[in-house]
Design an enzyme around this catalytic site. Structure first.
Site, mmCIF file in Angstrom:
data_model
loop_
_atom_site.group_PDB
_atom_site.id
_atom_site.type_symbol
_atom_site.label_atom_id
_atom_site.label_comp_id
_atom_site.label_asym_id
_atom_site.label_seq_id
_atom_site.Cartn_x
_atom_site.Cartn_y
_atom_site.Cartn_z
ATOM 1 C CG ASP A 104 -2.047 -1.017 1.102
ATOM 2 O OD1 ASP A 104 -2.373 -1.402 -0.032
ATOM 3 O OD2 ASP A 104 -2.588 -1.426 2.144
ATOM 4 C CG ASN A 140 -4.129 6.349 2.819
ATOM 5 O OD1 ASN A 140 -5.097 5.940 2.186
ATOM 6 N ND2 ASN A 140 -3.250 5.541 3.367
#
Length: 272
Positions: free
Chosen positions: A59, A131
């Site tokens: 990620d 994010n």
């Protein structure tokens, strides 16, 4: 935030076999070995000329890749193959069936947060985050923050370890660990979440519209220095941090059917 990963009947993104692939790999032994095998099998285009960018890693490297795509202005969609650990943003690694899988992918279009941070020395830095943007104390003393939303003071003083503003895609990451709410991709909401709040002790955060402009002002910054982070980019000794969703920029993330980002976000809400 446009998302067709919730619709299993959405038309295929590609109506032809995908041939022009660009591969980007994390600097790990596993990812580099996978890169060598895939390049030998499918070749390797320039990211700006490819039909799909295939990201090999975890990620963290996916977020780095998406930032490169955003900052370069590429419109190429990105498909992740997990060569890391968690792989929340990634698909399973299977080099044999890659062209077939790409012909059935579903897409989620994500908009980044834009952070503008001003330091105690008057320097101004900008960074993008897919994010979250978060602030945290640099020393043993708690941070003191004032939070403004759309120019209105909403919280005059938050004494805490920090605070964060997350995207829907990032709501299952640090935001969830800080006990913030999970937000669906289609929700057009941004969770604002305190990190270890001391005062007001019972404040659990807020859900803001995606159009909100949030400003974190650092109180007593000389005594209680604070750093700001946009995904992996850290700025130290900030006195003011402005955050907003930048809808002029977008990146397209690809997922296998049944492995979509919307499905993963939904599943997280029912996991133990």
């Amino acid at each position: 935030m446009r998302d067709n990963t919730t619709n299993p009947n959405a038309p295929a993104l590609f109506n032809h076999p995908v041939q022009r692939l660009a591969f980007m790999a994390a600097p790990t032994e596993t990812a580099r070995a996978e890169l060598d095998r895939l390049v030998a099998r499918y070749g390797n285009c320039h990211p700006g000329e490819a039909e799909v960018i295939v990201c090999l890693g975890g990620d963290g490297f996916m977020l780095e890749t998406l930032r490169v795509v955003l900052e370069a202005g590429f419109t190429t969609p990105v498909y992740g193959m997990n060569c890391g650990s968690v792989g929340f943003l990634m698909n399973p690694t299977d080099e044999e069936t890659l062209p077939e899988r790409l012909s059935h992918v579903q897409a989620a279009t994500l908009h980044p947060l834009r952070m503008t941070a001003t330091t105690a020395h008057g320097e101004v830095f900008e960074a993008l985050a897919l994010n979250d943007v978060y602030l945290f104390r640099q020393t043993r003393q708690a941070a003191k923050l004032r939070i403004d939303v759309d120019g209105c003071v909403r919280l005059p003083e938050l004494i805490c370890d920090g605070a964060l503003l997350a995207t829907p895609a990032g709501s299952t990451a640090y935001n969830l660990s800080a006990h913030g709410p999970i937000v669906p991709l289609s929700g057009n909401l941004l969770p604002l979440t305190p990190i270890c709040a001391f005062r007001p002790r019972r404040w659990r955060g807020a859900l803001l519209p995606s159009s909100a402009h949030v400003t974190f002002n650092v109180l007593e910054h000389d005594k209680r220095p604070v750093a700001a982070v946009a995904d992996s980019i850290e700025i130290r000794n900030v006195i003011s941090v402005q955050v907003r969703e930048d809808r002029s920029m977008s990146v397209t993330l690809l997922f296998d059917p049944g492995q979509t980002l919307s499905e993963r976000i939904a599943s997280e809400q029912f996991s133990a």
